[in-house]
Design a protein around this motif. Structure first.
Motif, mmCIF file in Angstrom:
data_model
loop_
_atom_site.group_PDB
_atom_site.id
_atom_site.type_symbol
_atom_site.label_atom_id
_atom_site.label_comp_id
_atom_site.label_asym_id
_atom_site.label_seq_id
_atom_site.Cartn_x
_atom_site.Cartn_y
_atom_site.Cartn_z
ATOM 1 N N GLU A 176 -21.329 -41.939 -11.688
ATOM 2 C CA GLU A 176 -21.961 -43.206 -11.305
ATOM 3 C C GLU A 176 -21.101 -43.952 -10.281
ATOM 4 N N VAL A 177 -19.788 -43.939 -10.468
ATOM 5 C CA VAL A 177 -18.895 -44.601 -9.512
ATOM 6 C C VAL A 177 -18.968 -43.895 -8.158
ATOM 7 N N ILE A 178 -19.039 -42.560 -8.172
ATOM 8 C CA ILE A 178 -19.170 -41.806 -6.916
ATOM 9 C C ILE A 178 -20.469 -42.189 -6.207
ATOM 10 N N SER A 179 -21.534 -42.360 -6.966
ATOM 11 C CA SER A 179 -22.816 -42.787 -6.371
ATOM 12 C C SER A 179 -22.689 -44.163 -5.725
ATOM 13 N N LEU A 180 -21.932 -45.047 -6.368
ATOM 14 C CA LEU A 180 -21.712 -46.381 -5.793
ATOM 15 C C LEU A 180 -20.896 -46.293 -4.503
ATOM 16 N N ILE A 181 -19.895 -45.413 -4.492
ATOM 17 C CA ILE A 181 -19.078 -45.242 -3.287
ATOM 18 C C ILE A 181 -19.935 -44.730 -2.130
ATOM 19 N N GLU A 182 -20.852 -43.827 -2.444
ATOM 20 C CA GLU A 182 -21.669 -43.218 -1.400
ATOM 21 C C GLU A 182 -22.878 -44.064 -1.010
ATOM 22 N N SER A 183 -23.160 -45.095 -1.811
ATOM 23 C CA SER A 183 -24.318 -45.954 -1.513
ATOM 24 C C SER A 183 -23.987 -46.949 -0.394
ATOM 25 N N GLU A 184 -24.970 -47.236 0.428
ATOM 26 C CA GLU A 184 -24.768 -48.182 1.539
ATOM 27 C C GLU A 184 -25.082 -49.620 1.137
ATOM 28 N N ASN A 185 -25.768 -49.780 0.040
ATOM 29 C CA ASN A 185 -26.161 -51.132 -0.366
ATOM 30 C C ASN A 185 -26.011 -51.274 -1.878
ATOM 31 N N VAL A 186 -24.814 -51.654 -2.294
ATOM 32 C CA VAL A 186 -24.529 -51.786 -3.725
ATOM 33 C C VAL A 186 -24.798 -53.211 -4.169
#
Length: 254
Positions: free
Chosen positions: A89-99
């Motif tokens: 989940e943290v990796i997904s947040l890192i890769e997301s452009e709009n958290v």
């Protein structure tokens, strides 16, 4: 009894009945040999009984330790699966452009990543049995080889754990201590709703943090898979013991 046979021999000799004496002597020898064979048979039976009892006792010790490991490792698996999920989940947040998360929501996720769980296996009885070089399970000659195979899996599993331990204590924990507010996590644990002193976005935009989290994922995911494989192998060895030594199931359930 000895005096009785001696009198018969003396009588036959005194009557010069040598042929009858010879036949009698041979018969007496045969009786002695039969007596010795019976005594040896009884002694062998007693030895086999002792060996069988020892084998069952060893099988019981092994079964108990395997059962304890299975229960313990299954419980630990839940913790590690949850940690691995939160790392993803943290990796997904890192890769997301709009958290779009509050600091508290981010901290509630990250706290499971830093909630590092020690991993332990019980191996004392297991290792003791393997150290008995002359010992074999007569009812199942393949059991020792299966134990050696599982022992290798234990070693590999602990190697994977140490990778996770090193990654956490040498990389992730020092980084967070230096770059994030540990008070954030204390607030989550205690339920206090104080404002976060550090914005989590600085972590998401930091390449070093991203590398550490990806490294954590690289250690965590294979470890979780190894735990699952090991649990299955423990279960398989338990089934073998139950098949060849059914009495240990009753003894273990008392």
């Amino acid at each position: 009894m000895i005096k009785f046979f001696r009198k018969i021999r003396q009588k036959l000799l005194s009557e010069n009945k040598f042929s009858k004496y010879l036949i009698y002597a041979i018969g007496e020898i045969i009786l002695v040999v039969i007596g010795i064979l019976i005594a040896l048979q009884i002694n062998n039976w007693n030895e086999n009984q002792k060996n069988n009892e020892k084998e069952i006792s060893i099988a019981k010790e092994l079964y108990i330790e395997l059962n304890e490991n299975q229960i313990s490792v299954k419980n630990q698996l839940e913790l590690w699966e949850n940690r691995d999920k939160k790392i993803s989940e943290v990796i997904s947040l890192i890769e997301s452009e709009n958290v779009k998360l509050t600091n508290r929501e981010f901290d509630s996720t990250l706290i499971y990543v830093i909630a590092f769980s020690n991993f332990k296996l019980k191996q004392s009885k297991f290792q003791r049995i393997l150290s008995l070089e002359s010992f074999q399970f007569k009812k199942s000659p393949t059991l020792i080889n299966d134990m050696l195979s599982l022992n290798n899996m234990y070693t590999t599993l602990m190697d994977y754990y140490r990778q996770n331990d090193d990654n956490y204590h040498k990389l992730l924990q020092p980084y967070l201590i230096e770059n994030y507010a540990t008070e954030n996590f204390n607030n989550i644990i205690t339920g206090r709703k104080t404002e976060s002193k550090v914005d989590y976005h600085q972590l998401l935009y930091d390449l070093k943090f991203a590398n550490i989290i990806h490294s954590s994922r690289g250690s965590s995911a294979p470890f979780v898979q190894r735990i699952k494989i090991t649990i299955n192998r423990i279960e398989a060895l338990k089934r073998q013991l139950e098949k060849f030594y059914p009495s240990i199931i009753i003894a273990n359930n008392r």
